[in-house]
Scaffold this motif. Structure first.
Motif, PDB file in Angstrom:
ATOM      1  N   ASP A   1     -11.815  78.359 -24.707  1.00  0.00           N
ATOM      2  CA  ASP A   1     -12.311  77.135 -24.406  1.00  0.00           C
ATOM      3  C   ASP A   1     -13.096  76.484 -25.661  1.00  0.00           C
ATOM      4  OD1 ASP A   1     -11.329  76.814 -21.632  1.00  0.00           O
ATOM      5  OD2 ASP A   1     -13.234  77.735 -20.855  1.00  0.00           O
ATOM      6  N   ASP A   2     -14.244  77.372 -25.962  1.00  0.00           N
ATOM      7  CA  ASP A   2     -14.910  76.906 -27.064  1.00  0.00           C
ATOM      8  C   ASP A   2     -14.643  77.654 -28.417  1.00  0.00           C
ATOM      9  OD1 ASP A   2     -16.660  74.738 -26.238  1.00  0.00           O
ATOM     10  OD2 ASP A   2     -17.590  76.600 -24.672  1.00  0.00           O
ATOM     11  N   PHE A   3     -13.820  78.815 -28.128  1.00  0.00           N
ATOM     12  CA  PHE A   3     -13.279  79.641 -28.986  1.00  0.00           C
ATOM     13  C   PHE A   3     -11.668  79.566 -29.291  1.00  0.00           C
ATOM     14  CE2 PHE A   3     -17.465  81.390 -28.299  1.00  0.00           C
ATOM     15  CZ  PHE A   3     -17.744  81.834 -29.773  1.00  0.00           C
TER      16      PHE A   3
ATOM     17  N   MET B   1     -13.375  79.225 -33.091  1.00  0.00           N
ATOM     18  CA  MET B   1     -14.058  78.229 -33.842  1.00  0.00           C
ATOM     19  C   MET B   1     -13.683  78.473 -35.255  1.00  0.00           C
ATOM     20  SD  MET B   1     -18.080  78.817 -31.933  1.00  0.00           S
ATOM     21  CE  MET B   1     -18.702  77.159 -33.139  1.00  0.00           C
TER      22      MET B   1
ATOM     23  N   ARG C   1     -23.875  78.314 -35.674  1.00  0.00           N
ATOM     24  CA  ARG C   1     -22.991  77.789 -34.756  1.00  0.00           C
ATOM     25  C   ARG C   1     -22.136  78.574 -33.840  1.00  0.00           C
ATOM     26  NH1 ARG C   1     -19.097  74.440 -35.189  1.00  0.00           N
ATOM     27  NH2 ARG C   1     -18.550  74.973 -37.520  1.00  0.00           N
ATOM     28  N   VAL C   2     -21.566  79.596 -34.342  1.00  0.00           N
ATOM     29  CA  VAL C   2     -20.888  80.684 -33.537  1.00  0.00           C
ATOM     30  C   VAL C   2     -21.680  81.190 -32.747  1.00  0.00           C
ATOM     31  CG1 VAL C   2     -19.538  82.720 -33.856  1.00  0.00           C
ATOM     32  CG2 VAL C   2     -18.942  80.971 -35.471  1.00  0.00           C
ATOM     33  N   ASP C   3     -22.797  81.895 -33.323  1.00  0.00           N
ATOM     34  CA  ASP C   3     -23.716  82.494 -32.420  1.00  0.00           C
ATOM     35  C   ASP C   3     -24.300  81.712 -31.195  1.00  0.00           C
ATOM     36  OD1 ASP C   3     -25.812  85.001 -32.013  1.00  0.00           O
ATOM     37  OD2 ASP C   3     -27.183  83.227 -32.511  1.00  0.00           O
ATOM     38  N   LYS C   4     -24.812  80.374 -31.686  1.00  0.00           N
ATOM     39  CA  LYS C   4     -25.334  79.577 -30.583  1.00  0.00           C
ATOM     40  C   LYS C   4     -24.113  79.471 -29.435  1.00  0.00           C
ATOM     41  CE  LYS C   4     -29.020  76.754 -32.809  1.00  0.00           C
ATOM     42  NZ  LYS C   4     -29.043  77.802 -33.629  1.00  0.00           N
ATOM     43  N   GLN C   5     -22.874  79.330 -29.725  1.00  0.00           N
ATOM     44  CA  GLN C   5     -21.815  79.195 -28.779  1.00  0.00           C
ATOM     45  C   GLN C   5     -21.580  80.404 -28.040  1.00  0.00           C
ATOM     46  OE1 GLN C   5     -20.410  76.114 -28.289  1.00  0.00           O
ATOM     47  NE2 GLN C   5     -19.853  77.288 -26.420  1.00  0.00           N
TER      48      GLN C   5
ATOM     49  N   GLN D   1     -24.190  82.613 -27.529  1.00  0.00           N
ATOM     50  CA  GLN D   1     -24.919  82.820 -26.403  1.00  0.00           C
ATOM     51  C   GLN D   1     -24.878  82.156 -25.102  1.00  0.00           C
ATOM     52  OE1 GLN D   1     -27.466  84.961 -27.073  1.00  0.00           O
ATOM     53  NE2 GLN D   1     -26.925  85.388 -29.201  1.00  0.00           N
ATOM     54  N   LYS D   2     -24.267  80.860 -25.062  1.00  0.00           N
ATOM     55  CA  LYS D   2     -23.828  80.219 -24.204  1.00  0.00           C
ATOM     56  C   LYS D   2     -22.933  81.031 -23.352  1.00  0.00           C
ATOM     57  CE  LYS D   2     -24.405  75.576 -26.091  1.00  0.00           C
ATOM     58  NZ  LYS D   2     -23.332  74.410 -26.454  1.00  0.00           N
ATOM     59  N   VAL D   3     -21.917  81.631 -23.877  1.00  0.00           N
ATOM     60  CA  VAL D   3     -20.971  82.583 -23.012  1.00  0.00           C
ATOM     61  C   VAL D   3     -21.696  83.742 -22.597  1.00  0.00           C
ATOM     62  CG1 VAL D   3     -18.959  83.802 -23.311  1.00  0.00           C
ATOM     63  CG2 VAL D   3     -18.951  81.861 -24.554  1.00  0.00           C
TER      64      VAL D   3
END
Length: 337
Positions: free
Chosen positions: A129-131, A133, A162-166, A168-170
């Motif tokens: 989904d978000d990956f 990136m 930005r990768v880390d923040k995404q 953390q959501k996962v």
């Protein structure tokens, strides 16, 4: 029951399941009334028909009672058995959780990041989904007062953040430890910008693999995670030895049973492959022979009951290889006090 991942062996699994179902019917005939037996057998037969054996893993477990019917596949071998009891026998599920290590692999370069969920050496899924990136930053975002190296450093750090923040959501929705796959420089730069370093392995897969297949990456990542898992298990064994010397260790099954229900047991240790039928009467455990397992009012495996009870009181369980608890007859417990 044990099952098979590939054909033609997986074709045998349906036959094996039917044989186990026949055993269930025989056991129910001895232990339950006709109405209950019919209802349970109907549920079991319908559940068996739902199973596509072409998707089997190493073992298959079916849970059936008057209110529900479910099955699960595991990536570990089990003891083939039928259990008729008031509670579900969940030992194999618990053991799977302890023997299987789930984790994420973040495949990282300065231009792209992929995220893979793995279990042991197998790919569970690559998140889509978000990956993946990819960096969308450009040098034009920075003024000319910086040299090109400084520009690039800022670009990379911002991308990693930005990768880390995404990530953390996962992880918030499915908290698993993270192993980073990337060159040494990128690993440390990611750690520098990460908002939460807890759960990130203090080592990494030091190689550039951004374009490799997920299966190849996980196969190499598992070598690192497996070493970590072995180290963790050795630490648990060290806890056991320390508890014995500190007189905070129990090995008698009745002492353990009473301590569990008093909330005193922190960790239950059981040797793999150990099963024991028993009678539980007036809170007293009496072992019975294997050939009495199918008799009325016999608990198929008293260790399953101990595991369930200790988990319900906030304790945990550790499975040790055969021979590790020989002098304690395969069973032991560390007490909280």
């Amino acid at each position: 029951m044990n099952s098979h991942r590939t054909r033609p062996d997986s074709l045998k699994d349906e036959v094996s399941l039917k044989n186990h179902i026949k055993t269930v019917e025989q056991r129910l005939s001895a232990d339950t009334d006709k109405k209950t037996r019919t209802k349970l057998m109907d549920r079991l037969q319908r559940l068996a028909e739902e199973i596509d054996h072409s998707h089997n893993l190493d073992s298959l477990i079916l849970f059936v009672n008057e209110d529900m019917a479910e099955f699960t596949r595991l990536r570990i071998p089990v003891e083939d058995r039928v259990v008729i009891d008031d509670n579900f026998a969940t030992r194999d599920l618990v053991r799977a959780l302890h023997l299987q290590t789930s984790y994420y692999v973040l495949v990282l370069s300065q231009e792209k990041a992929r995220l893979i969920e793995a279990m042991n050496g197998d790919v569970v899924r690559e998140l889509g989904d978000d990956f993946p990136m990819e960096t969308t930053l450009s040098h034009s975002r920075y003024s000319g007062e910086h040299d090109s190296d400084s520009h690039q450093t800022n670009l990379v750090d911002e991308f990693f953040n930005r990768v880390d923040k995404q990530f953390q959501k996962v992880r918030n929705s499915n908290p698993l430890p993270l192993l980073i796959c990337g060159v040494h420089e990128n690993y440390h730069r990611y750690l520098n910008v990460a908002d939460d370093k807890r759960g990130i392995f203090d080592t990494h897969l030091n190689s550039q693999r951004i374009g490799e297949k997920a299966g190849n990456i996980v196969a190499e990542a598992w070598k690192i995670v497996k070493d970590y898992t072995i180290k963790r298990n050795n630490e648990r064994k060290a806890e056991l030895k320390k508890a014995v010397s500190a007189n905070r260790f129990l090995s008698d099954s009745n002492d353990i049973w009473r301590a569990i229900h008093a909330g005193r047991v922190r960790t239950l240790f059981i040797e793999q492959g150990l099963f024991q039928p028993a009678v539980l009467k007036d809170n007293q455990i009496t072992y019975v022979s294997e050939d009495q397992r199918t008799a009325t009012n016999i608990i198929d495996d008293i260790y399953d009951e101990m595991i369930e009870a200790n988990l319900s009181f906030g304790g945990d369980v550790v499975f040790l290889p055969k021979g590790e608890l020989t002098k304690f007859n395969g069973l032991g417990a560390i007490t909280r006090y």
